[in-house]
Scaffold this motif. Structure first.
Motif, mmCIF file in Angstrom:
data_model
loop_
_atom_site.group_PDB
_atom_site.id
_atom_site.type_symbol
_atom_site.label_atom_id
_atom_site.label_comp_id
_atom_site.label_asym_id
_atom_site.label_seq_id
_atom_site.Cartn_x
_atom_site.Cartn_y
_atom_site.Cartn_z
ATOM 1 N N GLY A 102 -6.422 12.753 -3.883
ATOM 2 C CA GLY A 102 -5.183 13.216 -3.342
ATOM 3 C C GLY A 102 -3.934 13.287 -4.296
ATOM 4 O O GLY A 102 -3.792 12.280 -5.138
ATOM 5 N N ARG A 103 -2.932 13.803 -3.711
ATOM 6 C CA ARG A 103 -1.674 13.857 -4.267
ATOM 7 C C ARG A 103 -0.911 12.532 -3.890
ATOM 8 O O ARG A 103 -1.014 12.170 -2.800
ATOM 9 N N PRO A 104 -0.184 12.028 -4.717
ATOM 10 C CA PRO A 104 0.722 10.664 -4.687
ATOM 11 C C PRO A 104 1.534 10.953 -3.540
ATOM 12 O O PRO A 104 2.033 11.924 -3.371
ATOM 13 N N HIS A 105 1.723 9.989 -2.753
ATOM 14 C CA HIS A 105 2.632 10.109 -1.628
ATOM 15 C C HIS A 105 3.308 8.768 -1.081
ATOM 16 O O HIS A 105 2.551 7.754 -1.082
ATOM 17 N N ARG A 106 4.550 8.743 -1.002
ATOM 18 C CA ARG A 106 5.237 7.450 -0.756
ATOM 19 C C ARG A 106 6.036 7.849 0.529
ATOM 20 O O ARG A 106 7.026 8.582 0.541
ATOM 21 N N PRO A 107 5.890 6.948 1.781
ATOM 22 C CA PRO A 107 6.619 7.032 2.799
ATOM 23 C C PRO A 107 8.315 7.166 2.801
ATOM 24 O O PRO A 107 8.647 6.167 1.624
ATOM 25 N N TYR A 108 8.843 7.758 3.268
ATOM 26 C CA TYR A 108 10.488 7.829 2.807
ATOM 27 C C TYR A 108 10.881 6.669 3.618
ATOM 28 O O TYR A 108 11.971 5.793 2.909
ATOM 29 N N LYS A 109 10.798 6.248 4.963
ATOM 30 C CA LYS A 109 10.959 5.135 5.516
ATOM 31 C C LYS A 109 10.070 4.122 6.205
ATOM 32 O O LYS A 109 9.011 4.383 6.572
ATOM 33 N N ILE A 110 10.447 2.542 5.790
ATOM 34 C CA ILE A 110 9.508 1.932 6.457
ATOM 35 C C ILE A 110 10.275 0.796 7.410
ATOM 36 O O ILE A 110 11.528 0.372 7.204
ATOM 37 N N ILE A 111 9.995 0.904 8.558
ATOM 38 C CA ILE A 111 10.432 -0.102 9.514
ATOM 39 C C ILE A 111 9.547 -0.920 10.101
ATOM 40 O O ILE A 111 8.371 -0.737 10.294
ATOM 41 N N ALA A 148 0.838 -1.353 -0.061
ATOM 42 C CA ALA A 148 -0.068 -0.080 -0.122
ATOM 43 C C ALA A 148 0.919 1.175 -0.171
ATOM 44 O O ALA A 148 0.480 2.287 -0.667
ATOM 45 N N CYS A 149 1.969 1.287 0.951
ATOM 46 C CA CYS A 149 3.020 2.398 0.803
ATOM 47 C C CYS A 149 3.354 2.645 -0.420
ATOM 48 O O CYS A 149 3.628 3.595 -1.184
ATOM 49 N N PHE A 150 3.727 1.693 -1.403
ATOM 50 C CA PHE A 150 4.196 1.698 -2.702
ATOM 51 C C PHE A 150 3.255 2.134 -3.709
ATOM 52 O O PHE A 150 3.207 3.319 -4.149
ATOM 53 N N LEU A 151 2.048 1.568 -3.485
ATOM 54 C CA LEU A 151 0.797 2.027 -4.344
ATOM 55 C C LEU A 151 0.503 3.568 -4.244
ATOM 56 O O LEU A 151 -0.017 4.075 -5.211
ATOM 57 N N ALA A 152 0.556 3.945 -2.929
ATOM 58 C CA ALA A 152 0.233 5.377 -2.719
ATOM 59 C C ALA A 152 0.848 6.479 -3.396
ATOM 60 O O ALA A 152 0.647 7.427 -3.611
ATOM 61 N N GLY A 153 2.140 5.933 -3.696
ATOM 62 C CA GLY A 153 3.043 6.898 -4.636
ATOM 63 C C GLY A 153 2.582 6.830 -6.242
ATOM 64 O O GLY A 153 3.441 7.776 -6.982
#
Ligand SMILES: [Zn+2]
Length: 237
Positions: free
Chosen positions: A135-144, A122-127
């Motif tokens: 809304g605007r595409p967004h991808r988190p910078y960091k996944i832990i 989902a983090c990948f798809l959000a971008g």
């Protein structure tokens, strides 16, 4: 909303148990921290969805977080399917977190490890710009990945939560429906009195790995970068 940190978990109380100390520490540091529970935990042996929602709100106040919501996916039936991925990706766009915490990708409960994989995708798809999302595409910078539930996994790093353990326990104890008044045989629902020892001894185990009293473990898929090797923490010998 622009969150600094978002923890995505399968059930209310998962974040508190696996990385509540880190969440509290980051909130205390002034970061805007949010929690997203994928299900209301309605299939759990104990406690109704409504009861767990109240408990979650109480725990959120203890932790001092800025935002919490529930995606309303079916409990004990989280699957890595496109519909759920898109719903989660939409939330990631709405909340725009810089860093995301996911459950470790292996474990006992299918909801937990599925959330780890679903969350990553989902983090990948959000971008991606061309998906049917608002809304605007967004991808988190960091996944832990929080790996407190899987102590056999060697963490990439441990966060010192010595100063936050008391508040973490207080937040966990808000979920009073999840604790049995006495020890049960399967050991899945610890007695209230046992909780402090259980969570405390695991946190002590991880803390010892980095030379502090209590810690919470995390795994990353990528390598960590270090600028100053003279000032590196954690004693070698
Ligand atoms: Zn859970």
């Amino acid at each position: 909303m622009e969150l600094d940190l978002l923890s995505i978990a399968a059930h209310p109380d998962d974040t508190e148990l696996t990385c509540g100390g880190t969440i509290i520490k980051m909130a205390e540091a002034g970061y805007k921290v949010g929690l997203l529970d994928l299900t209301a935990g309605e299939s759990g042996t104990r406690g109704s969805a409504a009861q767990r929602e109240k408990e979650a709100a109480k725990a959120s106040r203890v932790m001092g977080i800025a935002h919490r919501e529930n995606l309303g996916l079916p409990d004990a039936a989280i699957e890595n399917v496109r519909d759920y991925k898109l719903r989660l990706a939409q939330k990631i766009r709405d909340l725009r977190p810089r860093t995301v915490i996911l459950p470790y990708w292996e474990g006992r409960h299918p909801d937990h490890y599925t959330t780890g994989r679903l969350g990553y995708e989902a983090c990948f798809l959000a971008g991606l710009a061309k998906l049917p999302l608002e809304g605007r595409p967004h991808r988190p910078y960091k996944i832990i990945y929080a790996s407190f539930y899987v102590p056999a996994v060697r963490p990439t790093f441990v966060v010192d939560i010595t100063a936050q353990l008391g508040k973490k326990l207080k937040a966990i104890l808000c979920y009073s429906s999840q604790f049995s008044p006495r020890q049960d045989l399967q050991n899945l629902f610890p007695a209230r009195a046992d909780l402090r020892e259980r969570v405390g001894s695991l946190a002590r185990h991880f803390g010892l790995m980095v030379g502090v009293r209590y810690g919470e473990p995390f795994v990353t898929r990528e390598v960590a970068a270090v600028d100053d090797i003279v000032a590196m923490p954690v004693r070698s010998i």
